[in-house]
Design an enzyme around this catalytic site. Structure first.
Site, PDB file in Angstrom:
ATOM      1  N   ASN A  97      42.077  47.252  41.910  1.00 60.31           N
ATOM      2  CA  ASN A  97      42.653  45.948  41.569  1.00 60.31           C
ATOM      3  C   ASN A  97      44.176  45.982  41.610  1.00 60.31           C
ATOM      4  OD1 ASN A  97      40.026  45.299  41.202  1.00 60.31           O
ATOM      5  ND2 ASN A  97      40.083  45.321  38.969  1.00 60.31           N
ATOM      6  N   ASP A  99      45.917  43.371  40.150  1.00 58.67           N
ATOM      7  CA  ASP A  99      46.356  42.319  39.219  1.00 58.67           C
ATOM      8  C   ASP A  99      47.061  42.827  37.964  1.00 58.67           C
ATOM      9  OD1 ASP A  99      44.241  43.295  37.649  1.00 58.67           O
ATOM     10  OD2 ASP A  99      42.859  41.754  38.340  1.00 58.67           O
ATOM     11  N   HIS A 114      45.218  50.337  45.577  1.00 57.10           N
ATOM     12  CA  HIS A 114      45.577  49.282  46.527  1.00 57.10           C
ATOM     13  C   HIS A 114      46.916  48.630  46.211  1.00 57.10           C
ATOM     14  CE1 HIS A 114      41.069  48.775  47.775  1.00 57.10           C
ATOM     15  NE2 HIS A 114      41.638  49.845  48.283  1.00 57.10           N
ATOM     16  N   CYS A 122      61.085  46.690  50.301  1.00 57.44           N
ATOM     17  CA  CYS A 122      61.919  46.455  51.470  1.00 57.44           C
ATOM     18  C   CYS A 122      61.768  47.683  52.365  1.00 57.44           C
ATOM     19  CB  CYS A 122      63.370  46.288  50.999  1.00 57.44           C
ATOM     20  SG  CYS A 122      64.565  46.412  52.325  1.00 57.44           S
ATOM     21  N   THR A 181      32.560  46.918  41.614  1.00 58.05           N
ATOM     22  CA  THR A 181      33.006  46.989  43.008  1.00 58.05           C
ATOM     23  C   THR A 181      31.802  46.868  43.937  1.00 58.05           C
ATOM     24  OG1 THR A 181      34.150  48.287  44.701  1.00 58.05           O
ATOM     25  CG2 THR A 181      33.057  49.541  42.954  1.00 58.05           C
ATOM     26  N   SER A 182      32.012  46.123  45.039  1.00 60.30           N
ATOM     27  CA  SER A 182      30.921  45.965  46.000  1.00 60.30           C
ATOM     28  C   SER A 182      30.764  47.221  46.854  1.00 60.30           C
ATOM     29  CB  SER A 182      31.188  44.755  46.895  1.00 60.30           C
ATOM     30  OG  SER A 182      32.429  44.916  47.560  1.00 60.30           O
ATOM     31  N   GLU A 208      25.140  43.011  40.090  1.00 59.28           N
ATOM     32  CA  GLU A 208      24.431  42.973  41.387  1.00 59.28           C
ATOM     33  C   GLU A 208      24.384  44.382  41.971  1.00 59.28           C
ATOM     34  OE1 GLU A 208      23.406  40.084  42.712  1.00 59.28           O
ATOM     35  OE2 GLU A 208      24.365  38.825  41.180  1.00 59.28           O
TER      36      GLU A 208
END
Ligand code: OAD
Length: 236
Positions: A97, A99, A114, A122, A181-182, A208
């Site tokens: 994540n 965020d 990530h 820069c 996480t998928s 899931e």
């Protein structure tokens, strides 16, 4: 029925998180119904080529992500990690994540595979923090180049230091808990296998089935904010 875990029975615990960890905070996941990639084509918003074509458009998109993240708050699952870190000296977070929600909850020892929404870089003057809701600078104050979000976009290489740090924790943990996480993005999708091959007990928390759920010793079908407090109820 969730069988509780005693964290003190493990020498090192790694929480490995994806977008589902932030879902109950209100941050959109990337895939599935309502996921970011069903609303936006990553080719236009999340790769270096898109940034070179239209930096303003890409920065606008990431500014929206910042606004969304700031509207959201960490949940009970994040707080379980904070509490565990106060009791156990070897609790690490490896997150996909961007965020910053783990850090906002007070989680320490967070490896951001990530990158982060809250940094820009820069090409010449390197990385700088920018924690504001809207970008403080869209161009580098030193040279005028566009500032790129310090995020691992599609087709980018991961930061080698973060990868090495993650590999070390994966290879030395004895409890690995994957949350939300998928498991379609590599190399992160291979992380449970590394932990398992090094002898860790591997647990998945996800409502899931994920792409690699067969790699886990134990799979808990539920939400992070509900499962984590119950999993560690005996210890906290
Ligand atoms: P995905 O959006 O692919 O998957 C989110 C997962 O979270 C799914 O498996 C859901 O079932 C699960 N989930 C949803 N709500 C949950 C909850 N309350 N508790 C637990 N799990 C829940 O997100 P990632 O796997 O993180 O890259 O995606 C990996 C990378 O692909 C991201 O880091 C992003 C994206 O492109 C960058 O931003 C660079």
């Amino acid at each position: 029925m969730i069988e509780p875990l005693d964290p003190m029975a493990f020498k090192k615990i790694v929480f490995f998180t994806g977008a589902g960890m932030s879902a109950e905070s209100g941050v959109h996941t990337f895939r599935g119904a309502g996921g970011i990639w069903s609303q936006y084509r990553w080719q236009e918003y999340a790769c270096q080529q898109a940034f070179e074509r239209d930096p303003q458009k890409v920065l606008d998109f990431h500014e929206l992500r910042r606004k969304e993240a700031l509207r959201c708050q960490p949940h009970a699952g994040h707080r379980v990690i904070t509490d565990l870190q106060q009791r156990h000296s070897a609790v690490f977070v490896i997150t996909q994540n961007i965020d910053g929600m783990h850090q906002r909850a007070g989680n320490k020892q967070v490896i951001e595979l990530h990158g982060s929404l809250w940094r820009v870089r820069c090409r010449i003057h390197g990385v700088r923090l920018d924690m504001a809701e809207t970008y403080t600078h869209r161009r580098c104050p030193d040279c005028g180049q566009w500032l790129r979000p310090d995020i691992v976009w599609f087709e980018d290489m991961l930061d080698e230091e973060e990868v090495q740090a993650a590999q070390y924790e994966l290879g030395t943990c004895d409890l690995f808990i994957s949350i939300g996480t998928s498991a379609v993005v590599w190399p992160a999708a291979g992380y449970p296998l590394i932990a398992r091959n090094n002898g860790a007990l591997c647990i998945e928390i996800n409502p899931e089935p994920s792409e690699n759920c067969e790699l886990y010793h134990r799979t808990i079908r539920g939400k992070a904010g509900e499962v984590l407090p119950r999993l560690f109820a005996a210890a906290l």
